[in-house]
Every structure is written in structure tokens, then in C-alpha cells.
Design a protein around this motif. Sequence first.
Motif, PDB file in Angstrom:
ATOM      1  N   PHE A 142      -7.335  -4.530  -9.171  1.00  0.00           N
ATOM      2  CA  PHE A 142      -6.204  -4.264 -10.054  1.00  0.00           C
ATOM      3  C   PHE A 142      -6.474  -4.712 -11.493  1.00  0.00           C
ATOM      4  CE2 PHE A 142      -2.332  -5.707 -12.132  1.00  0.00           C
ATOM      5  CZ  PHE A 142      -1.578  -4.550 -12.097  1.00  0.00           C
ATOM      6  N   ILE A 143      -7.053  -5.903 -11.642  1.00  0.00           N
ATOM      7  CA  ILE A 143      -7.235  -6.483 -12.975  1.00  0.00           C
ATOM      8  C   ILE A 143      -8.235  -5.679 -13.813  1.00  0.00           C
ATOM      9  CG2 ILE A 143      -8.187  -8.491 -14.196  1.00  0.00           C
ATOM     10  CD1 ILE A 143      -6.979 -10.235 -11.991  1.00  0.00           C
ATOM     11  N   GLY A 144      -9.334  -5.227 -13.177  1.00  0.00           N
ATOM     12  CA  GLY A 144     -10.390  -4.553 -13.920  1.00  0.00           C
ATOM     13  C   GLY A 144      -9.919  -3.398 -14.780  1.00  0.00           C
ATOM     14  N   PRO A 145      -9.375  -2.321 -14.184  1.00  0.00           N
ATOM     15  CA  PRO A 145      -8.929  -1.184 -14.995  1.00  0.00           C
ATOM     16  C   PRO A 145      -7.775  -1.521 -15.928  1.00  0.00           C
ATOM     17  CG  PRO A 145      -9.146  -0.578 -12.670  1.00  0.00           C
ATOM     18  CD  PRO A 145      -9.247  -2.070 -12.741  1.00  0.00           C
ATOM     19  N   GLY A 307       3.075  -7.847 -15.959  1.00  0.00           N
ATOM     20  CA  GLY A 307       2.825  -7.081 -14.744  1.00  0.00           C
ATOM     21  C   GLY A 307       1.606  -7.576 -14.004  1.00  0.00           C
ATOM     22  N   ALA A 308       0.549  -7.894 -14.750  1.00  0.00           N
ATOM     23  CA  ALA A 308      -0.674  -8.393 -14.117  1.00  0.00           C
ATOM     24  C   ALA A 308      -0.429  -9.705 -13.382  1.00  0.00           C
ATOM     25  CB  ALA A 308      -1.766  -8.565 -15.177  1.00  0.00           C
ATOM     26  N   LEU A 309       0.361 -10.610 -14.009  1.00  0.00           N
ATOM     27  CA  LEU A 309       0.663 -11.891 -13.370  1.00  0.00           C
ATOM     28  C   LEU A 309       1.531 -11.699 -12.129  1.00  0.00           C
ATOM     29  CD1 LEU A 309       1.383 -14.038 -16.570  1.00  0.00           C
ATOM     30  CD2 LEU A 309      -0.692 -14.018 -15.172  1.00  0.00           C
ATOM     31  N   MET A 310       2.499 -10.807 -12.221  1.00  0.00           N
ATOM     32  CA  MET A 310       3.362 -10.528 -11.070  1.00  0.00           C
ATOM     33  C   MET A 310       2.564  -9.886  -9.934  1.00  0.00           C
ATOM     34  SD  MET A 310       6.519 -11.498 -11.673  1.00  0.00           S
ATOM     35  CE  MET A 310       7.567 -10.497 -10.639  1.00  0.00           C
ATOM     36  N   ALA A 311       1.571  -9.061 -10.309  1.00  0.00           N
ATOM     37  CA  ALA A 311       0.757  -8.388  -9.294  1.00  0.00           C
ATOM     38  C   ALA A 311      -0.068  -9.392  -8.498  1.00  0.00           C
ATOM     39  CB  ALA A 311      -0.160  -7.364  -9.957  1.00  0.00           C
ATOM     40  N   LEU A 312      -0.569 -10.417  -9.167  1.00  0.00           N
ATOM     41  CA  LEU A 312      -1.339 -11.439  -8.455  1.00  0.00           C
ATOM     42  C   LEU A 312      -0.474 -12.142  -7.408  1.00  0.00           C
ATOM     43  CD1 LEU A 312      -3.341 -13.041 -11.415  1.00  0.00           C
ATOM     44  CD2 LEU A 312      -4.130 -11.360  -9.751  1.00  0.00           C
ATOM     45  N   LEU A 313       0.776 -12.400  -7.774  1.00  0.00           N
ATOM     46  CA  LEU A 313       1.708 -13.007  -6.816  1.00  0.00           C
ATOM     47  C   LEU A 313       1.995 -12.035  -5.670  1.00  0.00           C
ATOM     48  CD1 LEU A 313       3.657 -15.267  -5.992  1.00  0.00           C
ATOM     49  CD2 LEU A 313       5.374 -14.204  -7.485  1.00  0.00           C
ATOM     50  N   ALA A 314       2.174 -10.752  -6.021  1.00  0.00           N
ATOM     51  CA  ALA A 314       2.461  -9.738  -5.001  1.00  0.00           C
ATOM     52  C   ALA A 314       1.295  -9.573  -4.035  1.00  0.00           C
ATOM     53  CB  ALA A 314       2.782  -8.401  -5.671  1.00  0.00           C
ATOM     54  N   THR A 360       8.893  -4.187 -18.668  1.00  0.00           N
ATOM     55  CA  THR A 360       9.582  -4.226 -17.367  1.00  0.00           C
ATOM     56  C   THR A 360       9.125  -3.075 -16.477  1.00  0.00           C
ATOM     57  OG1 THR A 360      11.526  -5.253 -18.387  1.00  0.00           O
ATOM     58  CG2 THR A 360      11.831  -4.214 -16.237  1.00  0.00           C
ATOM     59  N   ALA A 361       9.009  -1.884 -17.058  1.00  0.00           N
ATOM     60  CA  ALA A 361       8.528  -0.731 -16.294  1.00  0.00           C
ATOM     61  C   ALA A 361       7.111  -0.971 -15.769  1.00  0.00           C
ATOM     62  CB  ALA A 361       8.564   0.522 -17.160  1.00  0.00           C
ATOM     63  N   LEU A 362       6.271  -1.566 -16.601  1.00  0.00           N
ATOM     64  CA  LEU A 362       4.886  -1.834 -16.198  1.00  0.00           C
ATOM     65  C   LEU A 362       4.801  -2.884 -15.096  1.00  0.00           C
ATOM     66  CD1 LEU A 362       3.182  -1.762 -19.717  1.00  0.00           C
ATOM     67  CD2 LEU A 362       2.793  -0.149 -17.849  1.00  0.00           C
ATOM     68  N   ALA A 366       2.708  -2.444 -11.672  1.00  0.00           N
ATOM     69  CA  ALA A 366       1.766  -3.445 -11.172  1.00  0.00           C
ATOM     70  C   ALA A 366       2.094  -3.867  -9.749  1.00  0.00           C
ATOM     71  CB  ALA A 366       1.767  -4.660 -12.106  1.00  0.00           C
ATOM     72  N   LEU A 367       3.379  -4.083  -9.473  1.00  0.00           N
ATOM     73  CA  LEU A 367       3.785  -4.487  -8.126  1.00  0.00           C
ATOM     74  C   LEU A 367       3.474  -3.385  -7.112  1.00  0.00           C
ATOM     75  CD1 LEU A 367       7.244  -6.184  -8.870  1.00  0.00           C
ATOM     76  CD2 LEU A 367       5.090  -7.316  -8.274  1.00  0.00           C
ATOM     77  N   GLY A 368       3.735  -2.141  -7.500  1.00  0.00           N
ATOM     78  CA  GLY A 368       3.448  -1.025  -6.605  1.00  0.00           C
ATOM     79  C   GLY A 368       1.980  -0.933  -6.251  1.00  0.00           C
ATOM     80  N   LEU A 369       1.117  -1.011  -7.255  1.00  0.00           N
ATOM     81  CA  LEU A 369      -0.326  -0.922  -7.009  1.00  0.00           C
ATOM     82  C   LEU A 369      -0.826  -2.125  -6.225  1.00  0.00           C
ATOM     83  CD1 LEU A 369      -1.571   0.459 -10.455  1.00  0.00           C
ATOM     84  CD2 LEU A 369      -1.414   1.690  -8.281  1.00  0.00           C
ATOM     85  N   ALA A 370      -0.248  -3.296  -6.489  1.00  0.00           N
ATOM     86  CA  ALA A 370      -0.665  -4.503  -5.767  1.00  0.00           C
ATOM     87  C   ALA A 370      -0.380  -4.375  -4.277  1.00  0.00           C
ATOM     88  CB  ALA A 370       0.049  -5.729  -6.340  1.00  0.00           C
ATOM     89  N   LEU A 371       0.715  -3.716  -3.931  1.00  0.00           N
ATOM     90  CA  LEU A 371       1.084  -3.558  -2.526  1.00  0.00           C
ATOM     91  C   LEU A 371       0.318  -2.428  -1.841  1.00  0.00           C
ATOM     92  CD1 LEU A 371       4.965  -4.040  -2.701  1.00  0.00           C
ATOM     93  CD2 LEU A 371       3.217  -5.714  -2.050  1.00  0.00           C
ATOM     94  N   LEU A 372      -0.420  -1.637  -2.613  1.00  0.00           N
ATOM     95  CA  LEU A 372      -1.163  -0.516  -2.029  1.00  0.00           C
ATOM     96  C   LEU A 372      -2.625  -0.848  -1.756  1.00  0.00           C
ATOM     97  CD1 LEU A 372       0.244   2.432  -4.187  1.00  0.00           C
ATOM     98  CD2 LEU A 372       0.672   2.000  -1.771  1.00  0.00           C
ATOM     99  N   THR A 373      -3.200  -1.736  -2.530  1.00  0.00           N
ATOM    100  CA  THR A 373      -4.647  -1.963  -2.493  1.00  0.00           C
ATOM    101  C   THR A 373      -5.161  -2.381  -1.121  1.00  0.00           C
ATOM    102  OG1 THR A 373      -4.586  -2.617  -4.822  1.00  0.00           O
ATOM    103  CG2 THR A 373      -6.544  -3.218  -3.571  1.00  0.00           C
TER     104      THR A 373
END
Length: 516
Positions: A142-145, A307-314, A360-362, A366-373
Motif C-alpha cells: 500500500f505504502i509504495g504506490p 489515509g496512509a496512517l489509518m491504512a496501517l491500523l486497518a 477524508t475521502a482519501l 486507504a481503508l478500502g485498499l488496506a482491507l483488500l490486500t
Amino acid sequence: MTPFQRKLLIFTVILAAIMELIDISIVNVALYHMSGNLGATLEDTSWVITAYAIANVIIIPITSFLSANLGRRNYYIGSVILFTFCSFMCGHSSSIWMLVFFRFLQGIGGGALLSISQVVVFELFPKEKQSTAGALFGAGIFIGPTIGPTLGGYITENYDWPWIFLINIPIGILVAISCYFLLREPPVKPEKAKVDWTGIALLAIGIGSLQTVLERGEVEDWFETRYIIVLTVIAISTLCFFIYWELKVDKPVVNLRVLKSKSLIIAAILTFVTGFGMFISIYLSPVVVQRLLNFSPFQTGLLLLPGALMALLALKICGTLLQKGVSPVLIIALGFVLFIYFNWRMSGITLNTSAAEVSTALIFRALGLALLTVPLTMLAVSSLKDKDVGQGAALNNMMRQLGGSFGVSIINTYIAHRFADHRNVLISNVTPDNVKAMDRINAYINYFQHKGFAYNEAKIKALKLMENVIIRQSSLLSYRDAFVIVGLFFVITLPLLLFVMNKSNKVKPGIIISDH
């Protein structure tokens, strides 16, 4: 291995994967600088992106084969060295085609950094903690791109474009040294196979041609250009023969027989759509906020940070849920819903949208992609035999890359057509009968007259300003349409999860362990 050595190796291979993924998008914001510095057209300079993408997509599906025949340790370290050397040569290129050549070789080296890094991370975790391993590796994916364009913009603004490549050198050296001392061959060595040179050649020609068509089609006006037509014919015929050949030979370079798995096929389709949405969103979002909302690259990076920080938590939460037996299908469905919501919010963006609204939209993106990986990887390999898991994971990774290539290509063409349509509609309303349009033009004329311009000059400037307003509004409307179409792709493919609902409940986290 000691606990410290294990943690060091995990950090090393994830760092290598992040480095490879960053290089997919880091050059996007530096093309103008490269073009001017190397005396090349922007169209020629865009081959810097195309060459890397072609090499990446060619090499990813055959990493399992190369790892088995060359030895995983040798192949991985060799790929790191090739990637690092080519990064050095890219930074010291004196012509555009020298840069394109080494960029292609850099993509060849980068192919192993993703697939094999993933396998090594899973091997280093016990079976009961495989979901945690998936979350860690998912963070890298997630972080790379996400940070690539922002990092590229910061380096270009404050230093010079060669440093986009040169920053890889110390990282690559450290990764190579660390892996030399710590990386081992897999516990069960895969069986060596006779080299399927025909399969390799067909795959390279077919995928290379297809990727070139996707990357260059919109720029070259698609089938109005002869070489695009020729490459399309080559891609279709070669890939059809490749499928026939790989199903015929006993030891194929890409074992397409694993596609008998319904779970893998559906996961591959969903991964393709995920790549489609991920690469389009990370391409469109910075363009919209920089071109229309006048944000700098650094400000754009700040928008992506929450979004990136929230994704790491997700990702951590996702790993915990999977470890407790929650079905990957339910998590994938939630990820799709969140990404659909992100596109719905972005489809309502205006020229007055605030930074907080975009950020907020981003976060939802981020959360959506984090839950898909992680769940998509688990679903892809859930019904495969242990010996086929590496091949299944490689095919799934290739689908993400192809989804991104298809996505950016399709969306560029779609935006161009929608821009033309919106512009024609808006211009058709600028008539003497339209009181609001005339009032605005007269207001512009008065403004320029107060600045000291004669009436005729003020009128010319007013009409040019009106044209700029129309262009800006047309761009906004076309970008909004693009977010709608991406959201529709996710809505249409979401019901596919119903076909694997029962089987997915049997997924065991430990099944992700595999060797290449």
C-alpha cells in the motif's frame, strides 16, 4: 535464526518490496524535467514509465520458475544487484534511450523484489501468525504506490531528477548485504524444471506488446497509429498461442492449470479490479488537487498522509480478524464498499472543495485498499496445493499490475473524450442569448479596462479568460466522471464474491506459506 536476525530479514525484504513499488510511480512527476534535461519530447520521455511497466509485468509471472531453477537466494540477491546497478545507470544516463534501456532492466530486477519478498515474510512467521505477516507485507504494497508521486515531486522540486533513481543505491546495497548473510533457501526446495524457452519468449512478446499498447495507445490515438495496430495483433495472437503452449507442455514456465481453481480465478478478477482502482486513484487524486485546486506536491503528500496512517491500523486489524477466523470474503466485501464510497465522494468534488474534504475521502480509499490486500491473496491460494501456491500468488500479483496498466490507459482515453464532450456543451451555452455568460464576459472586459487595456484588447483577454474557465470546468467534470466509472467497476464485480462464499470459510491463514 535469532529473533533479531528474523526481524532484520523481515524488515529487509519488505523494504526491498517498497522500493520496487515506489519506482513504479516515482518518475511520473519528473517527466517534464527529464524531457528538458535530456533534450527529448515528452512522448519519448514517457517510455521511461512504459519500459519499467513492461519489464515488471513480464517477469512477475515467471519468478516462481526462475527461483526454482536458479535458487531463490541467488535469484533474489541477483535481482537486487541488477535493480541497484540499473538505478545507478538511470541516474547517470546521458540520453533518453539510454535511460529507457536501463529502466527496462531495472524493471526486470524489480520483479523478484515483490513476489519473493512476500513469500519470505510468510515463511518467517509461524502459521498461527500468518495474518500478521500478511498485514506487514500489505503495508508495503500500500505504502509504495501511495508515496511514490509525492516523494518524486519533493526530490524533483528540491534536488534534481537523477536522485529519483540514485536514492535506491544505498538501500539496494544494504538489502543485498543483509540478504547475503541472512536469506536462506526454502525448507523444501522446489523441483527444477527444464527451461521452457518457448513459453518465456511467447510471454515476453505477448505481454510486452500488450503493455506497450496500453501505455502508448491513448498518446498515439489508438488504432490511428500503425505500430499500435501491429502490436495489438501480435499481443492477441502471441498470448493465445502462449495459453495453448503452456497447457500442452509438461513443465510450463507459467502453470496455467492452477486456474482450474474457482477461488483463484475470482480472486484474480477482483485483484485486477483492485489494481485498476488503486493505480487510477493514485494517478487521478494528485492530478485533481494539483491542477484544479492548486496544491503543491508537498501539500498533496500531506493529504495522503492521514489515509496512509489509518491504512496501517486497518491492516493490523485485518490481520487480527483473519487470525480469529473471520471470512476473507466479508473483509473483501467491506473493502470494496469503502472504495466505492471513496469514488462516490470524489465524484462530487468542486473547485471549492477543501483540503479536509479531499483528505477524508482519501482515508476511505486507504481503508478500502488496506482491507483488500491480504484477504485477496488468501482467497487466491486458498484451494491450491502447496506446490502451486507460489505460481498462484505470482499470477495474482501480475493481475494487479495489469489492472493498473489497463486502468490508467482506459481512464486517460475516457477523460479525453468526456473533456471534449463537456467542453462542447459549455461552449454551446456561451451565446448572446445567455445572459449569465454575457454578464461574466462583460465583467472580465471591465476588469481588463480598469487595468489600462483598450476595449478590443480587453475583449480578447476576456474571451481567453472565459476559455480558461471553460477548460477548467470541463476538466473538473471529466475527472468527476472518471471517479464514477471506477466506482461502477467495483459495484459490478462485487457480486462475484457470492460464488466463493462457502469455500472461503475454509481458508486457513497458514496456507499462504509457499516457496518460489
